[in-house]
Design a protein around this motif. Sequence first.
Motif, PDB file in Angstrom:
ATOM      1  N   MET A   1     -14.397  74.619 -56.383  1.00 54.92           N
ATOM      2  CA  MET A   1     -14.080  74.068 -57.481  1.00 54.92           C
ATOM      3  C   MET A   1     -14.489  73.845 -57.907  1.00 54.92           C
ATOM      4  SD  MET A   1      -9.805  73.744 -56.249  1.00 54.92           S
ATOM      5  CE  MET A   1      -8.886  74.924 -54.541  1.00 54.92           C
ATOM      6  N   ASP A   2     -15.411  72.290 -57.889  1.00 49.38           N
ATOM      7  CA  ASP A   2     -16.246  71.843 -58.670  1.00 49.38           C
ATOM      8  C   ASP A   2     -16.821  72.755 -59.532  1.00 49.38           C
ATOM      9  OD1 ASP A   2     -14.679  69.638 -57.689  1.00 49.38           O
ATOM     10  OD2 ASP A   2     -16.235  68.819 -56.015  1.00 49.38           O
TER      11      ASP A   2
ATOM     12  N   ALA B   1      -3.504  82.753 -54.514  1.00 51.20           N
ATOM     13  CA  ALA B   1      -3.619  82.637 -56.290  1.00 51.20           C
ATOM     14  C   ALA B   1      -5.583  82.529 -56.425  1.00 51.20           C
ATOM     15  CB  ALA B   1      -3.486  80.976 -56.087  1.00 51.20           C
ATOM     16  N   VAL B   2      -5.804  83.348 -57.569  1.00 51.44           N
ATOM     17  CA  VAL B   2      -7.066  83.091 -58.662  1.00 51.44           C
ATOM     18  C   VAL B   2      -7.136  81.739 -59.086  1.00 51.44           C
ATOM     19  CG1 VAL B   2      -8.262  84.049 -59.495  1.00 51.44           C
ATOM     20  CG2 VAL B   2      -7.172  85.611 -58.229  1.00 51.44           C
ATOM     21  N   VAL B   3      -8.210  81.145 -58.299  1.00 52.18           N
ATOM     22  CA  VAL B   3      -8.707  79.737 -58.978  1.00 52.18           C
ATOM     23  C   VAL B   3      -9.636  79.749 -60.295  1.00 52.18           C
ATOM     24  CG1 VAL B   3      -9.470  77.923 -59.146  1.00 52.18           C
ATOM     25  CG2 VAL B   3      -7.570  78.390 -57.626  1.00 52.18           C
ATOM     26  N   THR B   4      -9.419  79.879 -61.093  1.00 50.39           N
ATOM     27  CA  THR B   4     -10.863  79.871 -62.513  1.00 50.39           C
ATOM     28  C   THR B   4     -10.241  78.286 -63.323  1.00 50.39           C
ATOM     29  OG1 THR B   4      -9.485  80.670 -64.347  1.00 50.39           O
ATOM     30  CG2 THR B   4      -9.606  82.011 -62.651  1.00 50.39           C
ATOM     31  N   LYS B   5     -11.654  78.537 -63.812  1.00 50.77           N
ATOM     32  CA  LYS B   5     -12.040  77.008 -64.731  1.00 50.77           C
ATOM     33  C   LYS B   5     -10.534  77.197 -65.700  1.00 50.77           C
ATOM     34  CE  LYS B   5     -14.539  74.992 -68.189  1.00 50.77           C
ATOM     35  NZ  LYS B   5     -15.917  75.024 -69.779  1.00 50.77           N
TER      36      LYS B   5
ATOM     37  N   ALA C   1     -15.124  82.311 -60.035  1.00 47.37           N
ATOM     38  CA  ALA C   1     -13.262  82.026 -59.609  1.00 47.37           C
ATOM     39  C   ALA C   1     -13.000  81.662 -58.032  1.00 47.37           C
ATOM     40  CB  ALA C   1     -12.389  83.229 -60.227  1.00 47.37           C
ATOM     41  N   THR C   2     -12.440  81.027 -57.144  1.00 45.51           N
ATOM     42  CA  THR C   2     -12.289  81.779 -56.251  1.00 45.51           C
ATOM     43  C   THR C   2     -10.602  81.818 -55.935  1.00 45.51           C
ATOM     44  OG1 THR C   2     -12.416  80.673 -53.822  1.00 45.51           O
ATOM     45  CG2 THR C   2     -11.577  79.756 -55.438  1.00 45.51           C
ATOM     46  N   VAL C   3     -10.649  82.666 -54.764  1.00 49.54           N
ATOM     47  CA  VAL C   3      -8.914  83.435 -54.586  1.00 49.54           C
ATOM     48  C   VAL C   3      -8.520  82.264 -53.239  1.00 49.54           C
ATOM     49  CG1 VAL C   3      -7.860  85.252 -54.089  1.00 49.54           C
ATOM     50  CG2 VAL C   3     -10.668  85.519 -54.962  1.00 49.54           C
ATOM     51  N   LEU C   4      -7.704  81.998 -52.702  1.00 51.93           N
ATOM     52  CA  LEU C   4      -7.116  80.945 -52.091  1.00 51.93           C
ATOM     53  C   LEU C   4      -6.339  81.950 -50.594  1.00 51.93           C
ATOM     54  CD1 LEU C   4      -4.892  78.796 -54.058  1.00 51.93           C
ATOM     55  CD2 LEU C   4      -7.865  78.158 -53.641  1.00 51.93           C
TER      56      LEU C   4
END
Length: 345
Positions: A275-276, A329-333, A287-290
């Motif tokens: 995430m950083d 969830a997909v985490v993006t900027k 991105a990363t998928v949780l």
Amino acid sequence: MPETSRRRLLLGTAAVSAGALLTACTSNDPKSEGTAKSNAPAADDKPGKPVTIGFAGPQADHGWLNAINENARSRAAEYSEVTLETTEGSNDTAAQIGQVKTLINKKVDVLVILPADGKALTQVGLEAMRAGIPVINLDRIFASPQAYRCWIGGDNYGMGLNAGTYIGEQLKGKKGAKVVELAGIDNLELTKQRSQGFADALKNYPDIELVARQAAEFTVESGQAKMAQLLQAQKRIDALWNHDDDQGVGALRAIQQAGRDEFLMVGGAGAKSAMDAIKADDSVLKATVLYPPTMAASAIDLARALAQSKGVGGLAEQEIPTGLTLYSAVVTKENVDQYLPTGFS
């Protein structure tokens, strides 16, 4: 980790709110929500009757597994009437069976178990249930639904599906787009589910081709070695999906050493380091998928509610459900600040 079960109730719960739907029926506080290191209990924080919860977790030899144990302990500490009896954590099935039997003999009120092997620990789950001790089965599912009162865990197929959909949308309209996959341990069911979800998502994008796949071992070293092989074999890549953020640390090293930056990378699980990097926006990782470890905190909420005869806030039923599948969830900027509190080390 679990196979698809018709018994599960798909609530679409993202990591940052993994516990938010577990507010007890007596609570009227809409602000209650869970995080990786939660500051506020998701369930009704008004003390109820004393509850002893037995927790048999994994050996913390991986960032995500360590986060599972931390989430369980920190959540239990937020309830003054909850006593948590923990085991040392083991990846050895025989040792874990012995640890669960010890908790049964201590006559805990509820058991929360993340089994090293769901099939192998099914019998001891049945033993607990027959002894009148309800079991919250965390993540890796038992072979029989009679071995647990409630299952809670992540969605491996959904991880792959959402990763593939995100990549598909980013590359939409790009003719001949080439995608590679850095999977986890291939003989694990969870890896097969993640790969199947990814493949199914890409079917919706006919211009995208999965040109290569390597299986790593959820470690930094294996991620670096296998990614180096992929890079050497593929002179052009448009996107990479990596199943696990721990091995992704090694993958990023290999990418940087090779001087490659022509593609985007999507990770998996939701490590703080990932995430950083997404927030900094200075690498290929976009991105990363949780696969939220907050499920362990929610398992404690469910165990407490079960022992105190409470239901789940937002639902009409008087009892907790038989299953909760958390959303990947997909985490993006754009949304990383929302999910950063759930990132694990």
